[in-house]
Design a protein around this motif. Structure first.
Motif, PDB file in Angstrom:
ATOM      1  N   TRP A 130      51.496  42.661  45.775  1.00  0.00           N
ATOM      2  CA  TRP A 130      50.060  42.988  45.789  1.00  0.00           C
ATOM      3  C   TRP A 130      49.836  44.178  44.875  1.00  0.00           C
ATOM      4  N   TYR A 132      47.044  46.755  43.094  1.00  0.00           N
ATOM      5  CA  TYR A 132      45.659  47.221  43.160  1.00  0.00           C
ATOM      6  C   TYR A 132      45.146  47.397  41.734  1.00  0.00           C
ATOM      7  N   SER A 171      43.824  42.900  42.835  1.00  0.00           N
ATOM      8  CA  SER A 171      42.744  43.454  43.658  1.00  0.00           C
ATOM      9  C   SER A 171      41.804  44.226  42.752  1.00  0.00           C
ATOM     10  N   SER A 219      41.848  39.394  45.959  1.00  0.00           N
ATOM     11  CA  SER A 219      41.339  40.487  46.799  1.00  0.00           C
ATOM     12  C   SER A 219      40.480  41.425  45.975  1.00  0.00           C
TER      13      SER A 219
END
Length: 548
Positions: A130, A132, A171, A219
């Motif tokens: 994941w 950001y 994200s 996301s």
């Protein structure tokens, strides 16, 4: 009213992402995963020593989760925007690639995709799933020139696709847009006074592009800025249902995971800045519609945030049914990017060989990308510098705090008392070494607002003067003007904008006297590319993606 069963507590844990300290699993993070069923972990620069250590750390975290009865693996996140915010990048860990402005400077969205895919391959190889990133903020602060929001959308989409293509969830941040402010939400609450229509015309354009269609981004990170024209008050966007539920979920019909920016930023955490506190902020963010609340640093606040949500679910203040529905989005993200336990708890066979092969390939890509991003703003005819026998004077600014995400991540800029520890910065020192390799008699001068201007006399062949956000730190401009007043006109002067390209907006009178180059960031790699342009005659192929 909902009883706090083990099932309920396990569900609540899935709605948090926490950070910790150290290169190994700490007692704190182990407790959070085992006892509080934490579903996601963010790694910071302070957690990364090298690639093999990072891989082992992630494996250990996943093993603890598996042995603690977690149904699905952990999401392991990291702040890897590339450029100045690159928590995984170091000579012993991930490759340093250009950040958002530098990539836009290449004029090549395909290169942005390629760089982001390369970053994702490295992250995925050590178990990070994941990122950001991308930054989808449009710089529309009236103090700075406007960036075309459609261009931001193009490059943000390329970054998101690149990360996704290699199995890392992107994200986009910082919804609904952090660009129209000079206030850092790490330190205070930014207030953006635009109307909803103005936001739709500028700030929301990149996010709208990212959430539409079958390839909607995995996301979105919601930021800590107030938008009274949208919400009617100064509630931070991250805590406002009008932002997440009404705008993002309702109007924009986004159905992916929403995560907050770190709730320990003063815009939320500090009552003196109007914040409600971290623990209350965690609850309010979930009530507002976020799926995951982020708290990066402090164990007591981690536990306090979870316990505040325990109390809210138990009392009915927070609907467990809504939380469980939100949890389905988190579970879907885990299925897509974390996979099964067999995917995350792996043997270490041939890792070092494969890693070094990937790193060599990516370093070649990095050099090519940085060479393509360096941009001459004016004075190309004055480059490269030709007289190598006379000394070059290199001026770099003393370091000032830029942003905690940039300068505090590894504790190098400030000590615990807030004092500056390294006045030159490691990247500028490496830059000076590269200059001295071309001009052995070069002198490196670290200038500050309190310094008298260096007396330029003797056998000086050229001056290289580095600026770093001089549009805000105007003392740098003033020092430059005092310096130029005593420099003989026959001595060439090269100026470098080593962060934002806005350092000399309004200073066009310098054009006849100087060459001006933008590197967009003061990473070692960007500064090395500048040296190639100024001393080695390598063509600067980049462009400034804003009007300066």
């Amino acid at each position: 009213m909902t009883a706090l069963s083990d099932t309920v507590k396990r569900e609540i844990g899935q709605h948090f992402v926490f950070g910790f300290h150290g290169h190994e699993v700490s007692d704190d993070i182990k407790t959070l995963i085992q006892d509080y069923h934490l579903g996601s972990v963010i790694l910071m620069k302070r957690n990364i020593q090298d690639a093999r250590q990072a891989r082992k750390l992630v494996q250990d975290l996943q093993t603890i989760a598996k042995e603690s009865g977690h149904e699905k693996p952990l999401l392991i996140g990291i702040d890897q925007e590339n450029g100045l915010v690159s928590a995984f990048s170091s000579p012993t860990a991930g490759t340093q690639f250009p950040g958002a402005m530098a990539l836009a400077g290449t004029g090549d969205p395909d290169l942005a995709f390629e760089v982001s895919a390369a970053t994702a391959r490295e992250l995925k190889m050590v178990g990070i799933n994941w990122a950001y990133s991308p930054v989808a903020d449009v710089n529309s602060d009236s103090r700075n020139p406007v960036i075309d929001p459609k261009e931001v959308a193009t490059y943000a989409s390329s970054v998101a696709r690149g990360l996704t293509s290699c199995g890392v969830a992107p994200s986009a941040k910082h919804f609904p847009g952090h660009g129209d402010t000079h206030v850092d939400s790490h330190l205070a609450l930014p207030v953006i006074t635009k109307s909803k229509a103005q936001l739709q015309a500028t700030e929301l354009v990149p996010f709208d592009a990212l959430v539409q269609g079958p390839n909607s981004i995995a996301s979105i990170m919601v930021g800590h800025m107030a938008l009274p024209g949208l919400t009617g008050d100064n509630t931070p966007a991250s805590l406002s249902p009008k932002v997440t539920k009404d705008l993002l979920r309702g109007q924009m019909r986004y159905d992916g995971v929403v995560v907050t920016d770190c709730l320990e930023m003063d815009a939320v955490a500090e009552p003196l800045q109007g914040g409600c506190g971290v623990e209350e902020g965690a609850l309010r963010s979930l009530l507002a519609g976020s799926d995951v609340a982020m708290v990066c640093h402090t164990f007591e606040r981690h536990v306090g945030s979870i316990k505040r949500v325990y109390a809210a679910v138990e009392s009915g203040e927070l609907s467990y049914e809504e939380l469980a529905a939100s949890g389905q989005r988190v579970a879907k993200l885990k299925d897509a990017y974390a996979g099964s336990w067999d995917d995350v708890v792996l043997e270490d066979k041939a890792f070092q060989v494969l890693w070094h092969k990937l790193k060599r390939t990516n370093q070649d890509l990095s050099r090519a990308a940085y060479q393509k991003s360096s941009a001459v703003v004016w004075g190309a005819e004055k480059l490269p510098l030709k007289d190598e026998e006379k000394a070059v004077l290199l001026f770099t600014p003393t370091m000032e705090s830029l942003n905690r995400a940039v300068d505090d991540a590894d504790g190098l800029l400030r000590d615990r008392s807030g004092r500056v520890r390294n006045t030159a910065s490691a990247s500028y020192l490496a830059f000076a070494s590269e200059v001295q390799n071309r001009s052995p008699t070069a002198r490196h001068i670290v200038y500050s607002s309190d310094d008298a201007v260096e007396n330029v006399i003797g056998d000086v062949g050229a001056i290289v003067f580095v600026l770093r956000n001089a549009d805000r730190s105007v003392w740098q401009r003033e020092y430059l003007k005092r310096l130029l007043a005593q420099v003989p006109k026959e001595i060439p002067v090269v100026l470098l904008a080593s962060c934002g390209p806005y350092d000399l907006v309004g200073e066009e009178g310098l054009r006849d006297r100087t060459a001006f180059v933008a590197s967009f960031e003061f990473t070692r790699e960007a500064l090395e590319a500048f040296v190639g342009v100024v001393f080695d005659g390598i063509q600067a192929r980049g462009r400034v993606p804003v009007a300066v």
